[in-house]
Design a protein around this motif. Structure first.
Motif, PDB file in Angstrom:
ATOM      1  N   ASN A   1       0.821  -1.211   0.000  1.00  0.00           N
ATOM      2  CA  ASN A   1       0.000   0.000   0.000  1.00  0.00           C
ATOM      3  C   ASN A   1       0.855   1.260   0.000  1.00  0.00           C
ATOM      4  OD1 ASN A   1      -2.590  -1.072  -0.009  1.00  0.00           O
ATOM      5  ND2 ASN A   1      -2.647  -1.258   2.211  1.00  0.00           N
ATOM      6  N   VAL A   2       0.372   2.256  -0.709  1.00  0.00           N
ATOM      7  CA  VAL A   2       0.966   3.586  -0.677  1.00  0.00           C
ATOM      8  C   VAL A   2      -0.053   4.491   0.001  1.00  0.00           C
ATOM      9  CG1 VAL A   2       1.793   5.526  -2.051  1.00  0.00           C
ATOM     10  CG2 VAL A   2       2.304   3.182  -2.766  1.00  0.00           C
ATOM     11  N   LEU A   3       0.354   5.108   1.103  1.00  0.00           N
ATOM     12  CA  LEU A   3      -0.525   6.022   1.822  1.00  0.00           C
ATOM     13  C   LEU A   3      -0.352   7.436   1.279  1.00  0.00           C
ATOM     14  CD1 LEU A   3       0.074   4.775   5.472  1.00  0.00           C
ATOM     15  CD2 LEU A   3      -1.925   4.345   4.031  1.00  0.00           C
ATOM     16  N   ILE A   4      -1.466   8.101   1.102  1.00  0.00           N
ATOM     17  CA  ILE A   4      -1.457   9.475   0.631  1.00  0.00           C
ATOM     18  C   ILE A   4      -1.657  10.364   1.852  1.00  0.00           C
ATOM     19  CG2 ILE A   4      -2.439  11.111  -1.018  1.00  0.00           C
ATOM     20  CD1 ILE A   4      -1.376   8.301  -2.132  1.00  0.00           C
ATOM     21  N   LYS A   5      -0.736  11.288   2.041  1.00  0.00           N
ATOM     22  CA  LYS A   5      -0.773  12.170   3.208  1.00  0.00           C
ATOM     23  C   LYS A   5      -1.077  13.601   2.783  1.00  0.00           C
ATOM     24  CE  LYS A   5       0.991   9.065   6.126  1.00  0.00           C
ATOM     25  NZ  LYS A   5       0.642   8.732   7.447  1.00  0.00           N
ATOM     26  N   ARG A   6      -1.755  14.295   3.671  1.00  0.00           N
ATOM     27  CA  ARG A   6      -2.021  15.720   3.489  1.00  0.00           C
ATOM     28  C   ARG A   6      -0.742  16.505   3.800  1.00  0.00           C
ATOM     29  NH1 ARG A   6      -7.435  15.331   7.208  1.00  0.00           N
ATOM     30  NH2 ARG A   6      -8.683  14.139   5.714  1.00  0.00           N
ATOM     31  N   THR A   7      -0.632  17.683   3.193  1.00  0.00           N
ATOM     32  CA  THR A   7       0.490  18.581   3.477  1.00  0.00           C
ATOM     33  C   THR A   7      -0.071  19.931   3.903  1.00  0.00           C
ATOM     34  OG1 THR A   7       0.628  19.460   1.230  1.00  0.00           O
ATOM     35  CG2 THR A   7       1.930  17.465   1.698  1.00  0.00           C
TER      36      THR A   7
END
Length: 116
Positions: free
Chosen positions: A87-93
């Motif tokens: 899995n690749v987690l998408i993070k907020r910036t």
């Protein structure tokens, strides 16, 4: 709170917001990129490429291409999931959060200027 707009007013609002975004000197995201970005920032995490693809009914490569663009702009970041390396987690910036907040402000401003 409920807002009642006729279809022509809703379209006029969308036109004004779209024009504001195109004429501004900020990143010009496509409709798909905007939908992905809003999903990341408005829906609770975690977000994965697989999950976003399912949510938006597109393929994982479509999500990856959009994330490449948004990542280069600093609006999101990607990290491998320590619990599941597939899995690749998408993070907020911070930059992405400010972009989304500003977009909300533009919509409010343009909505106030709509003739009734």
């Amino acid at each position: 709170m409920s807002v009642s707009l006729r279809p022509s007013q809703a379209l006029r609002l969308w036109q004004h917001v779209s024009l504001s975004e195109v004429l501004d000197d900020r990143p010009d995201l496509s409709m798909r990129q905007t939908a992905i970005l809003l999903t990341i920032y408005l829906d609770p995490p975690p977000h994965t490429v697989r999950g976003l693809a399912a949510r938006l009914a597109v393929t994982k490569p479509v999500i990856t291409r959009a994330l490449d663009t948004m990542g280069a702009l600093g609006l999101v970041s990607r990290h491998r999931d320590d619990n599941d390396k597939r899995n690749v987690l998408i993070k907020r910036t911070v930059k992405g959060a400010l972009y989304v907040e500003r977009l909300g402000d533009v919509i409010i401003e343009q909505g106030r200027e709509l003739p009734l």
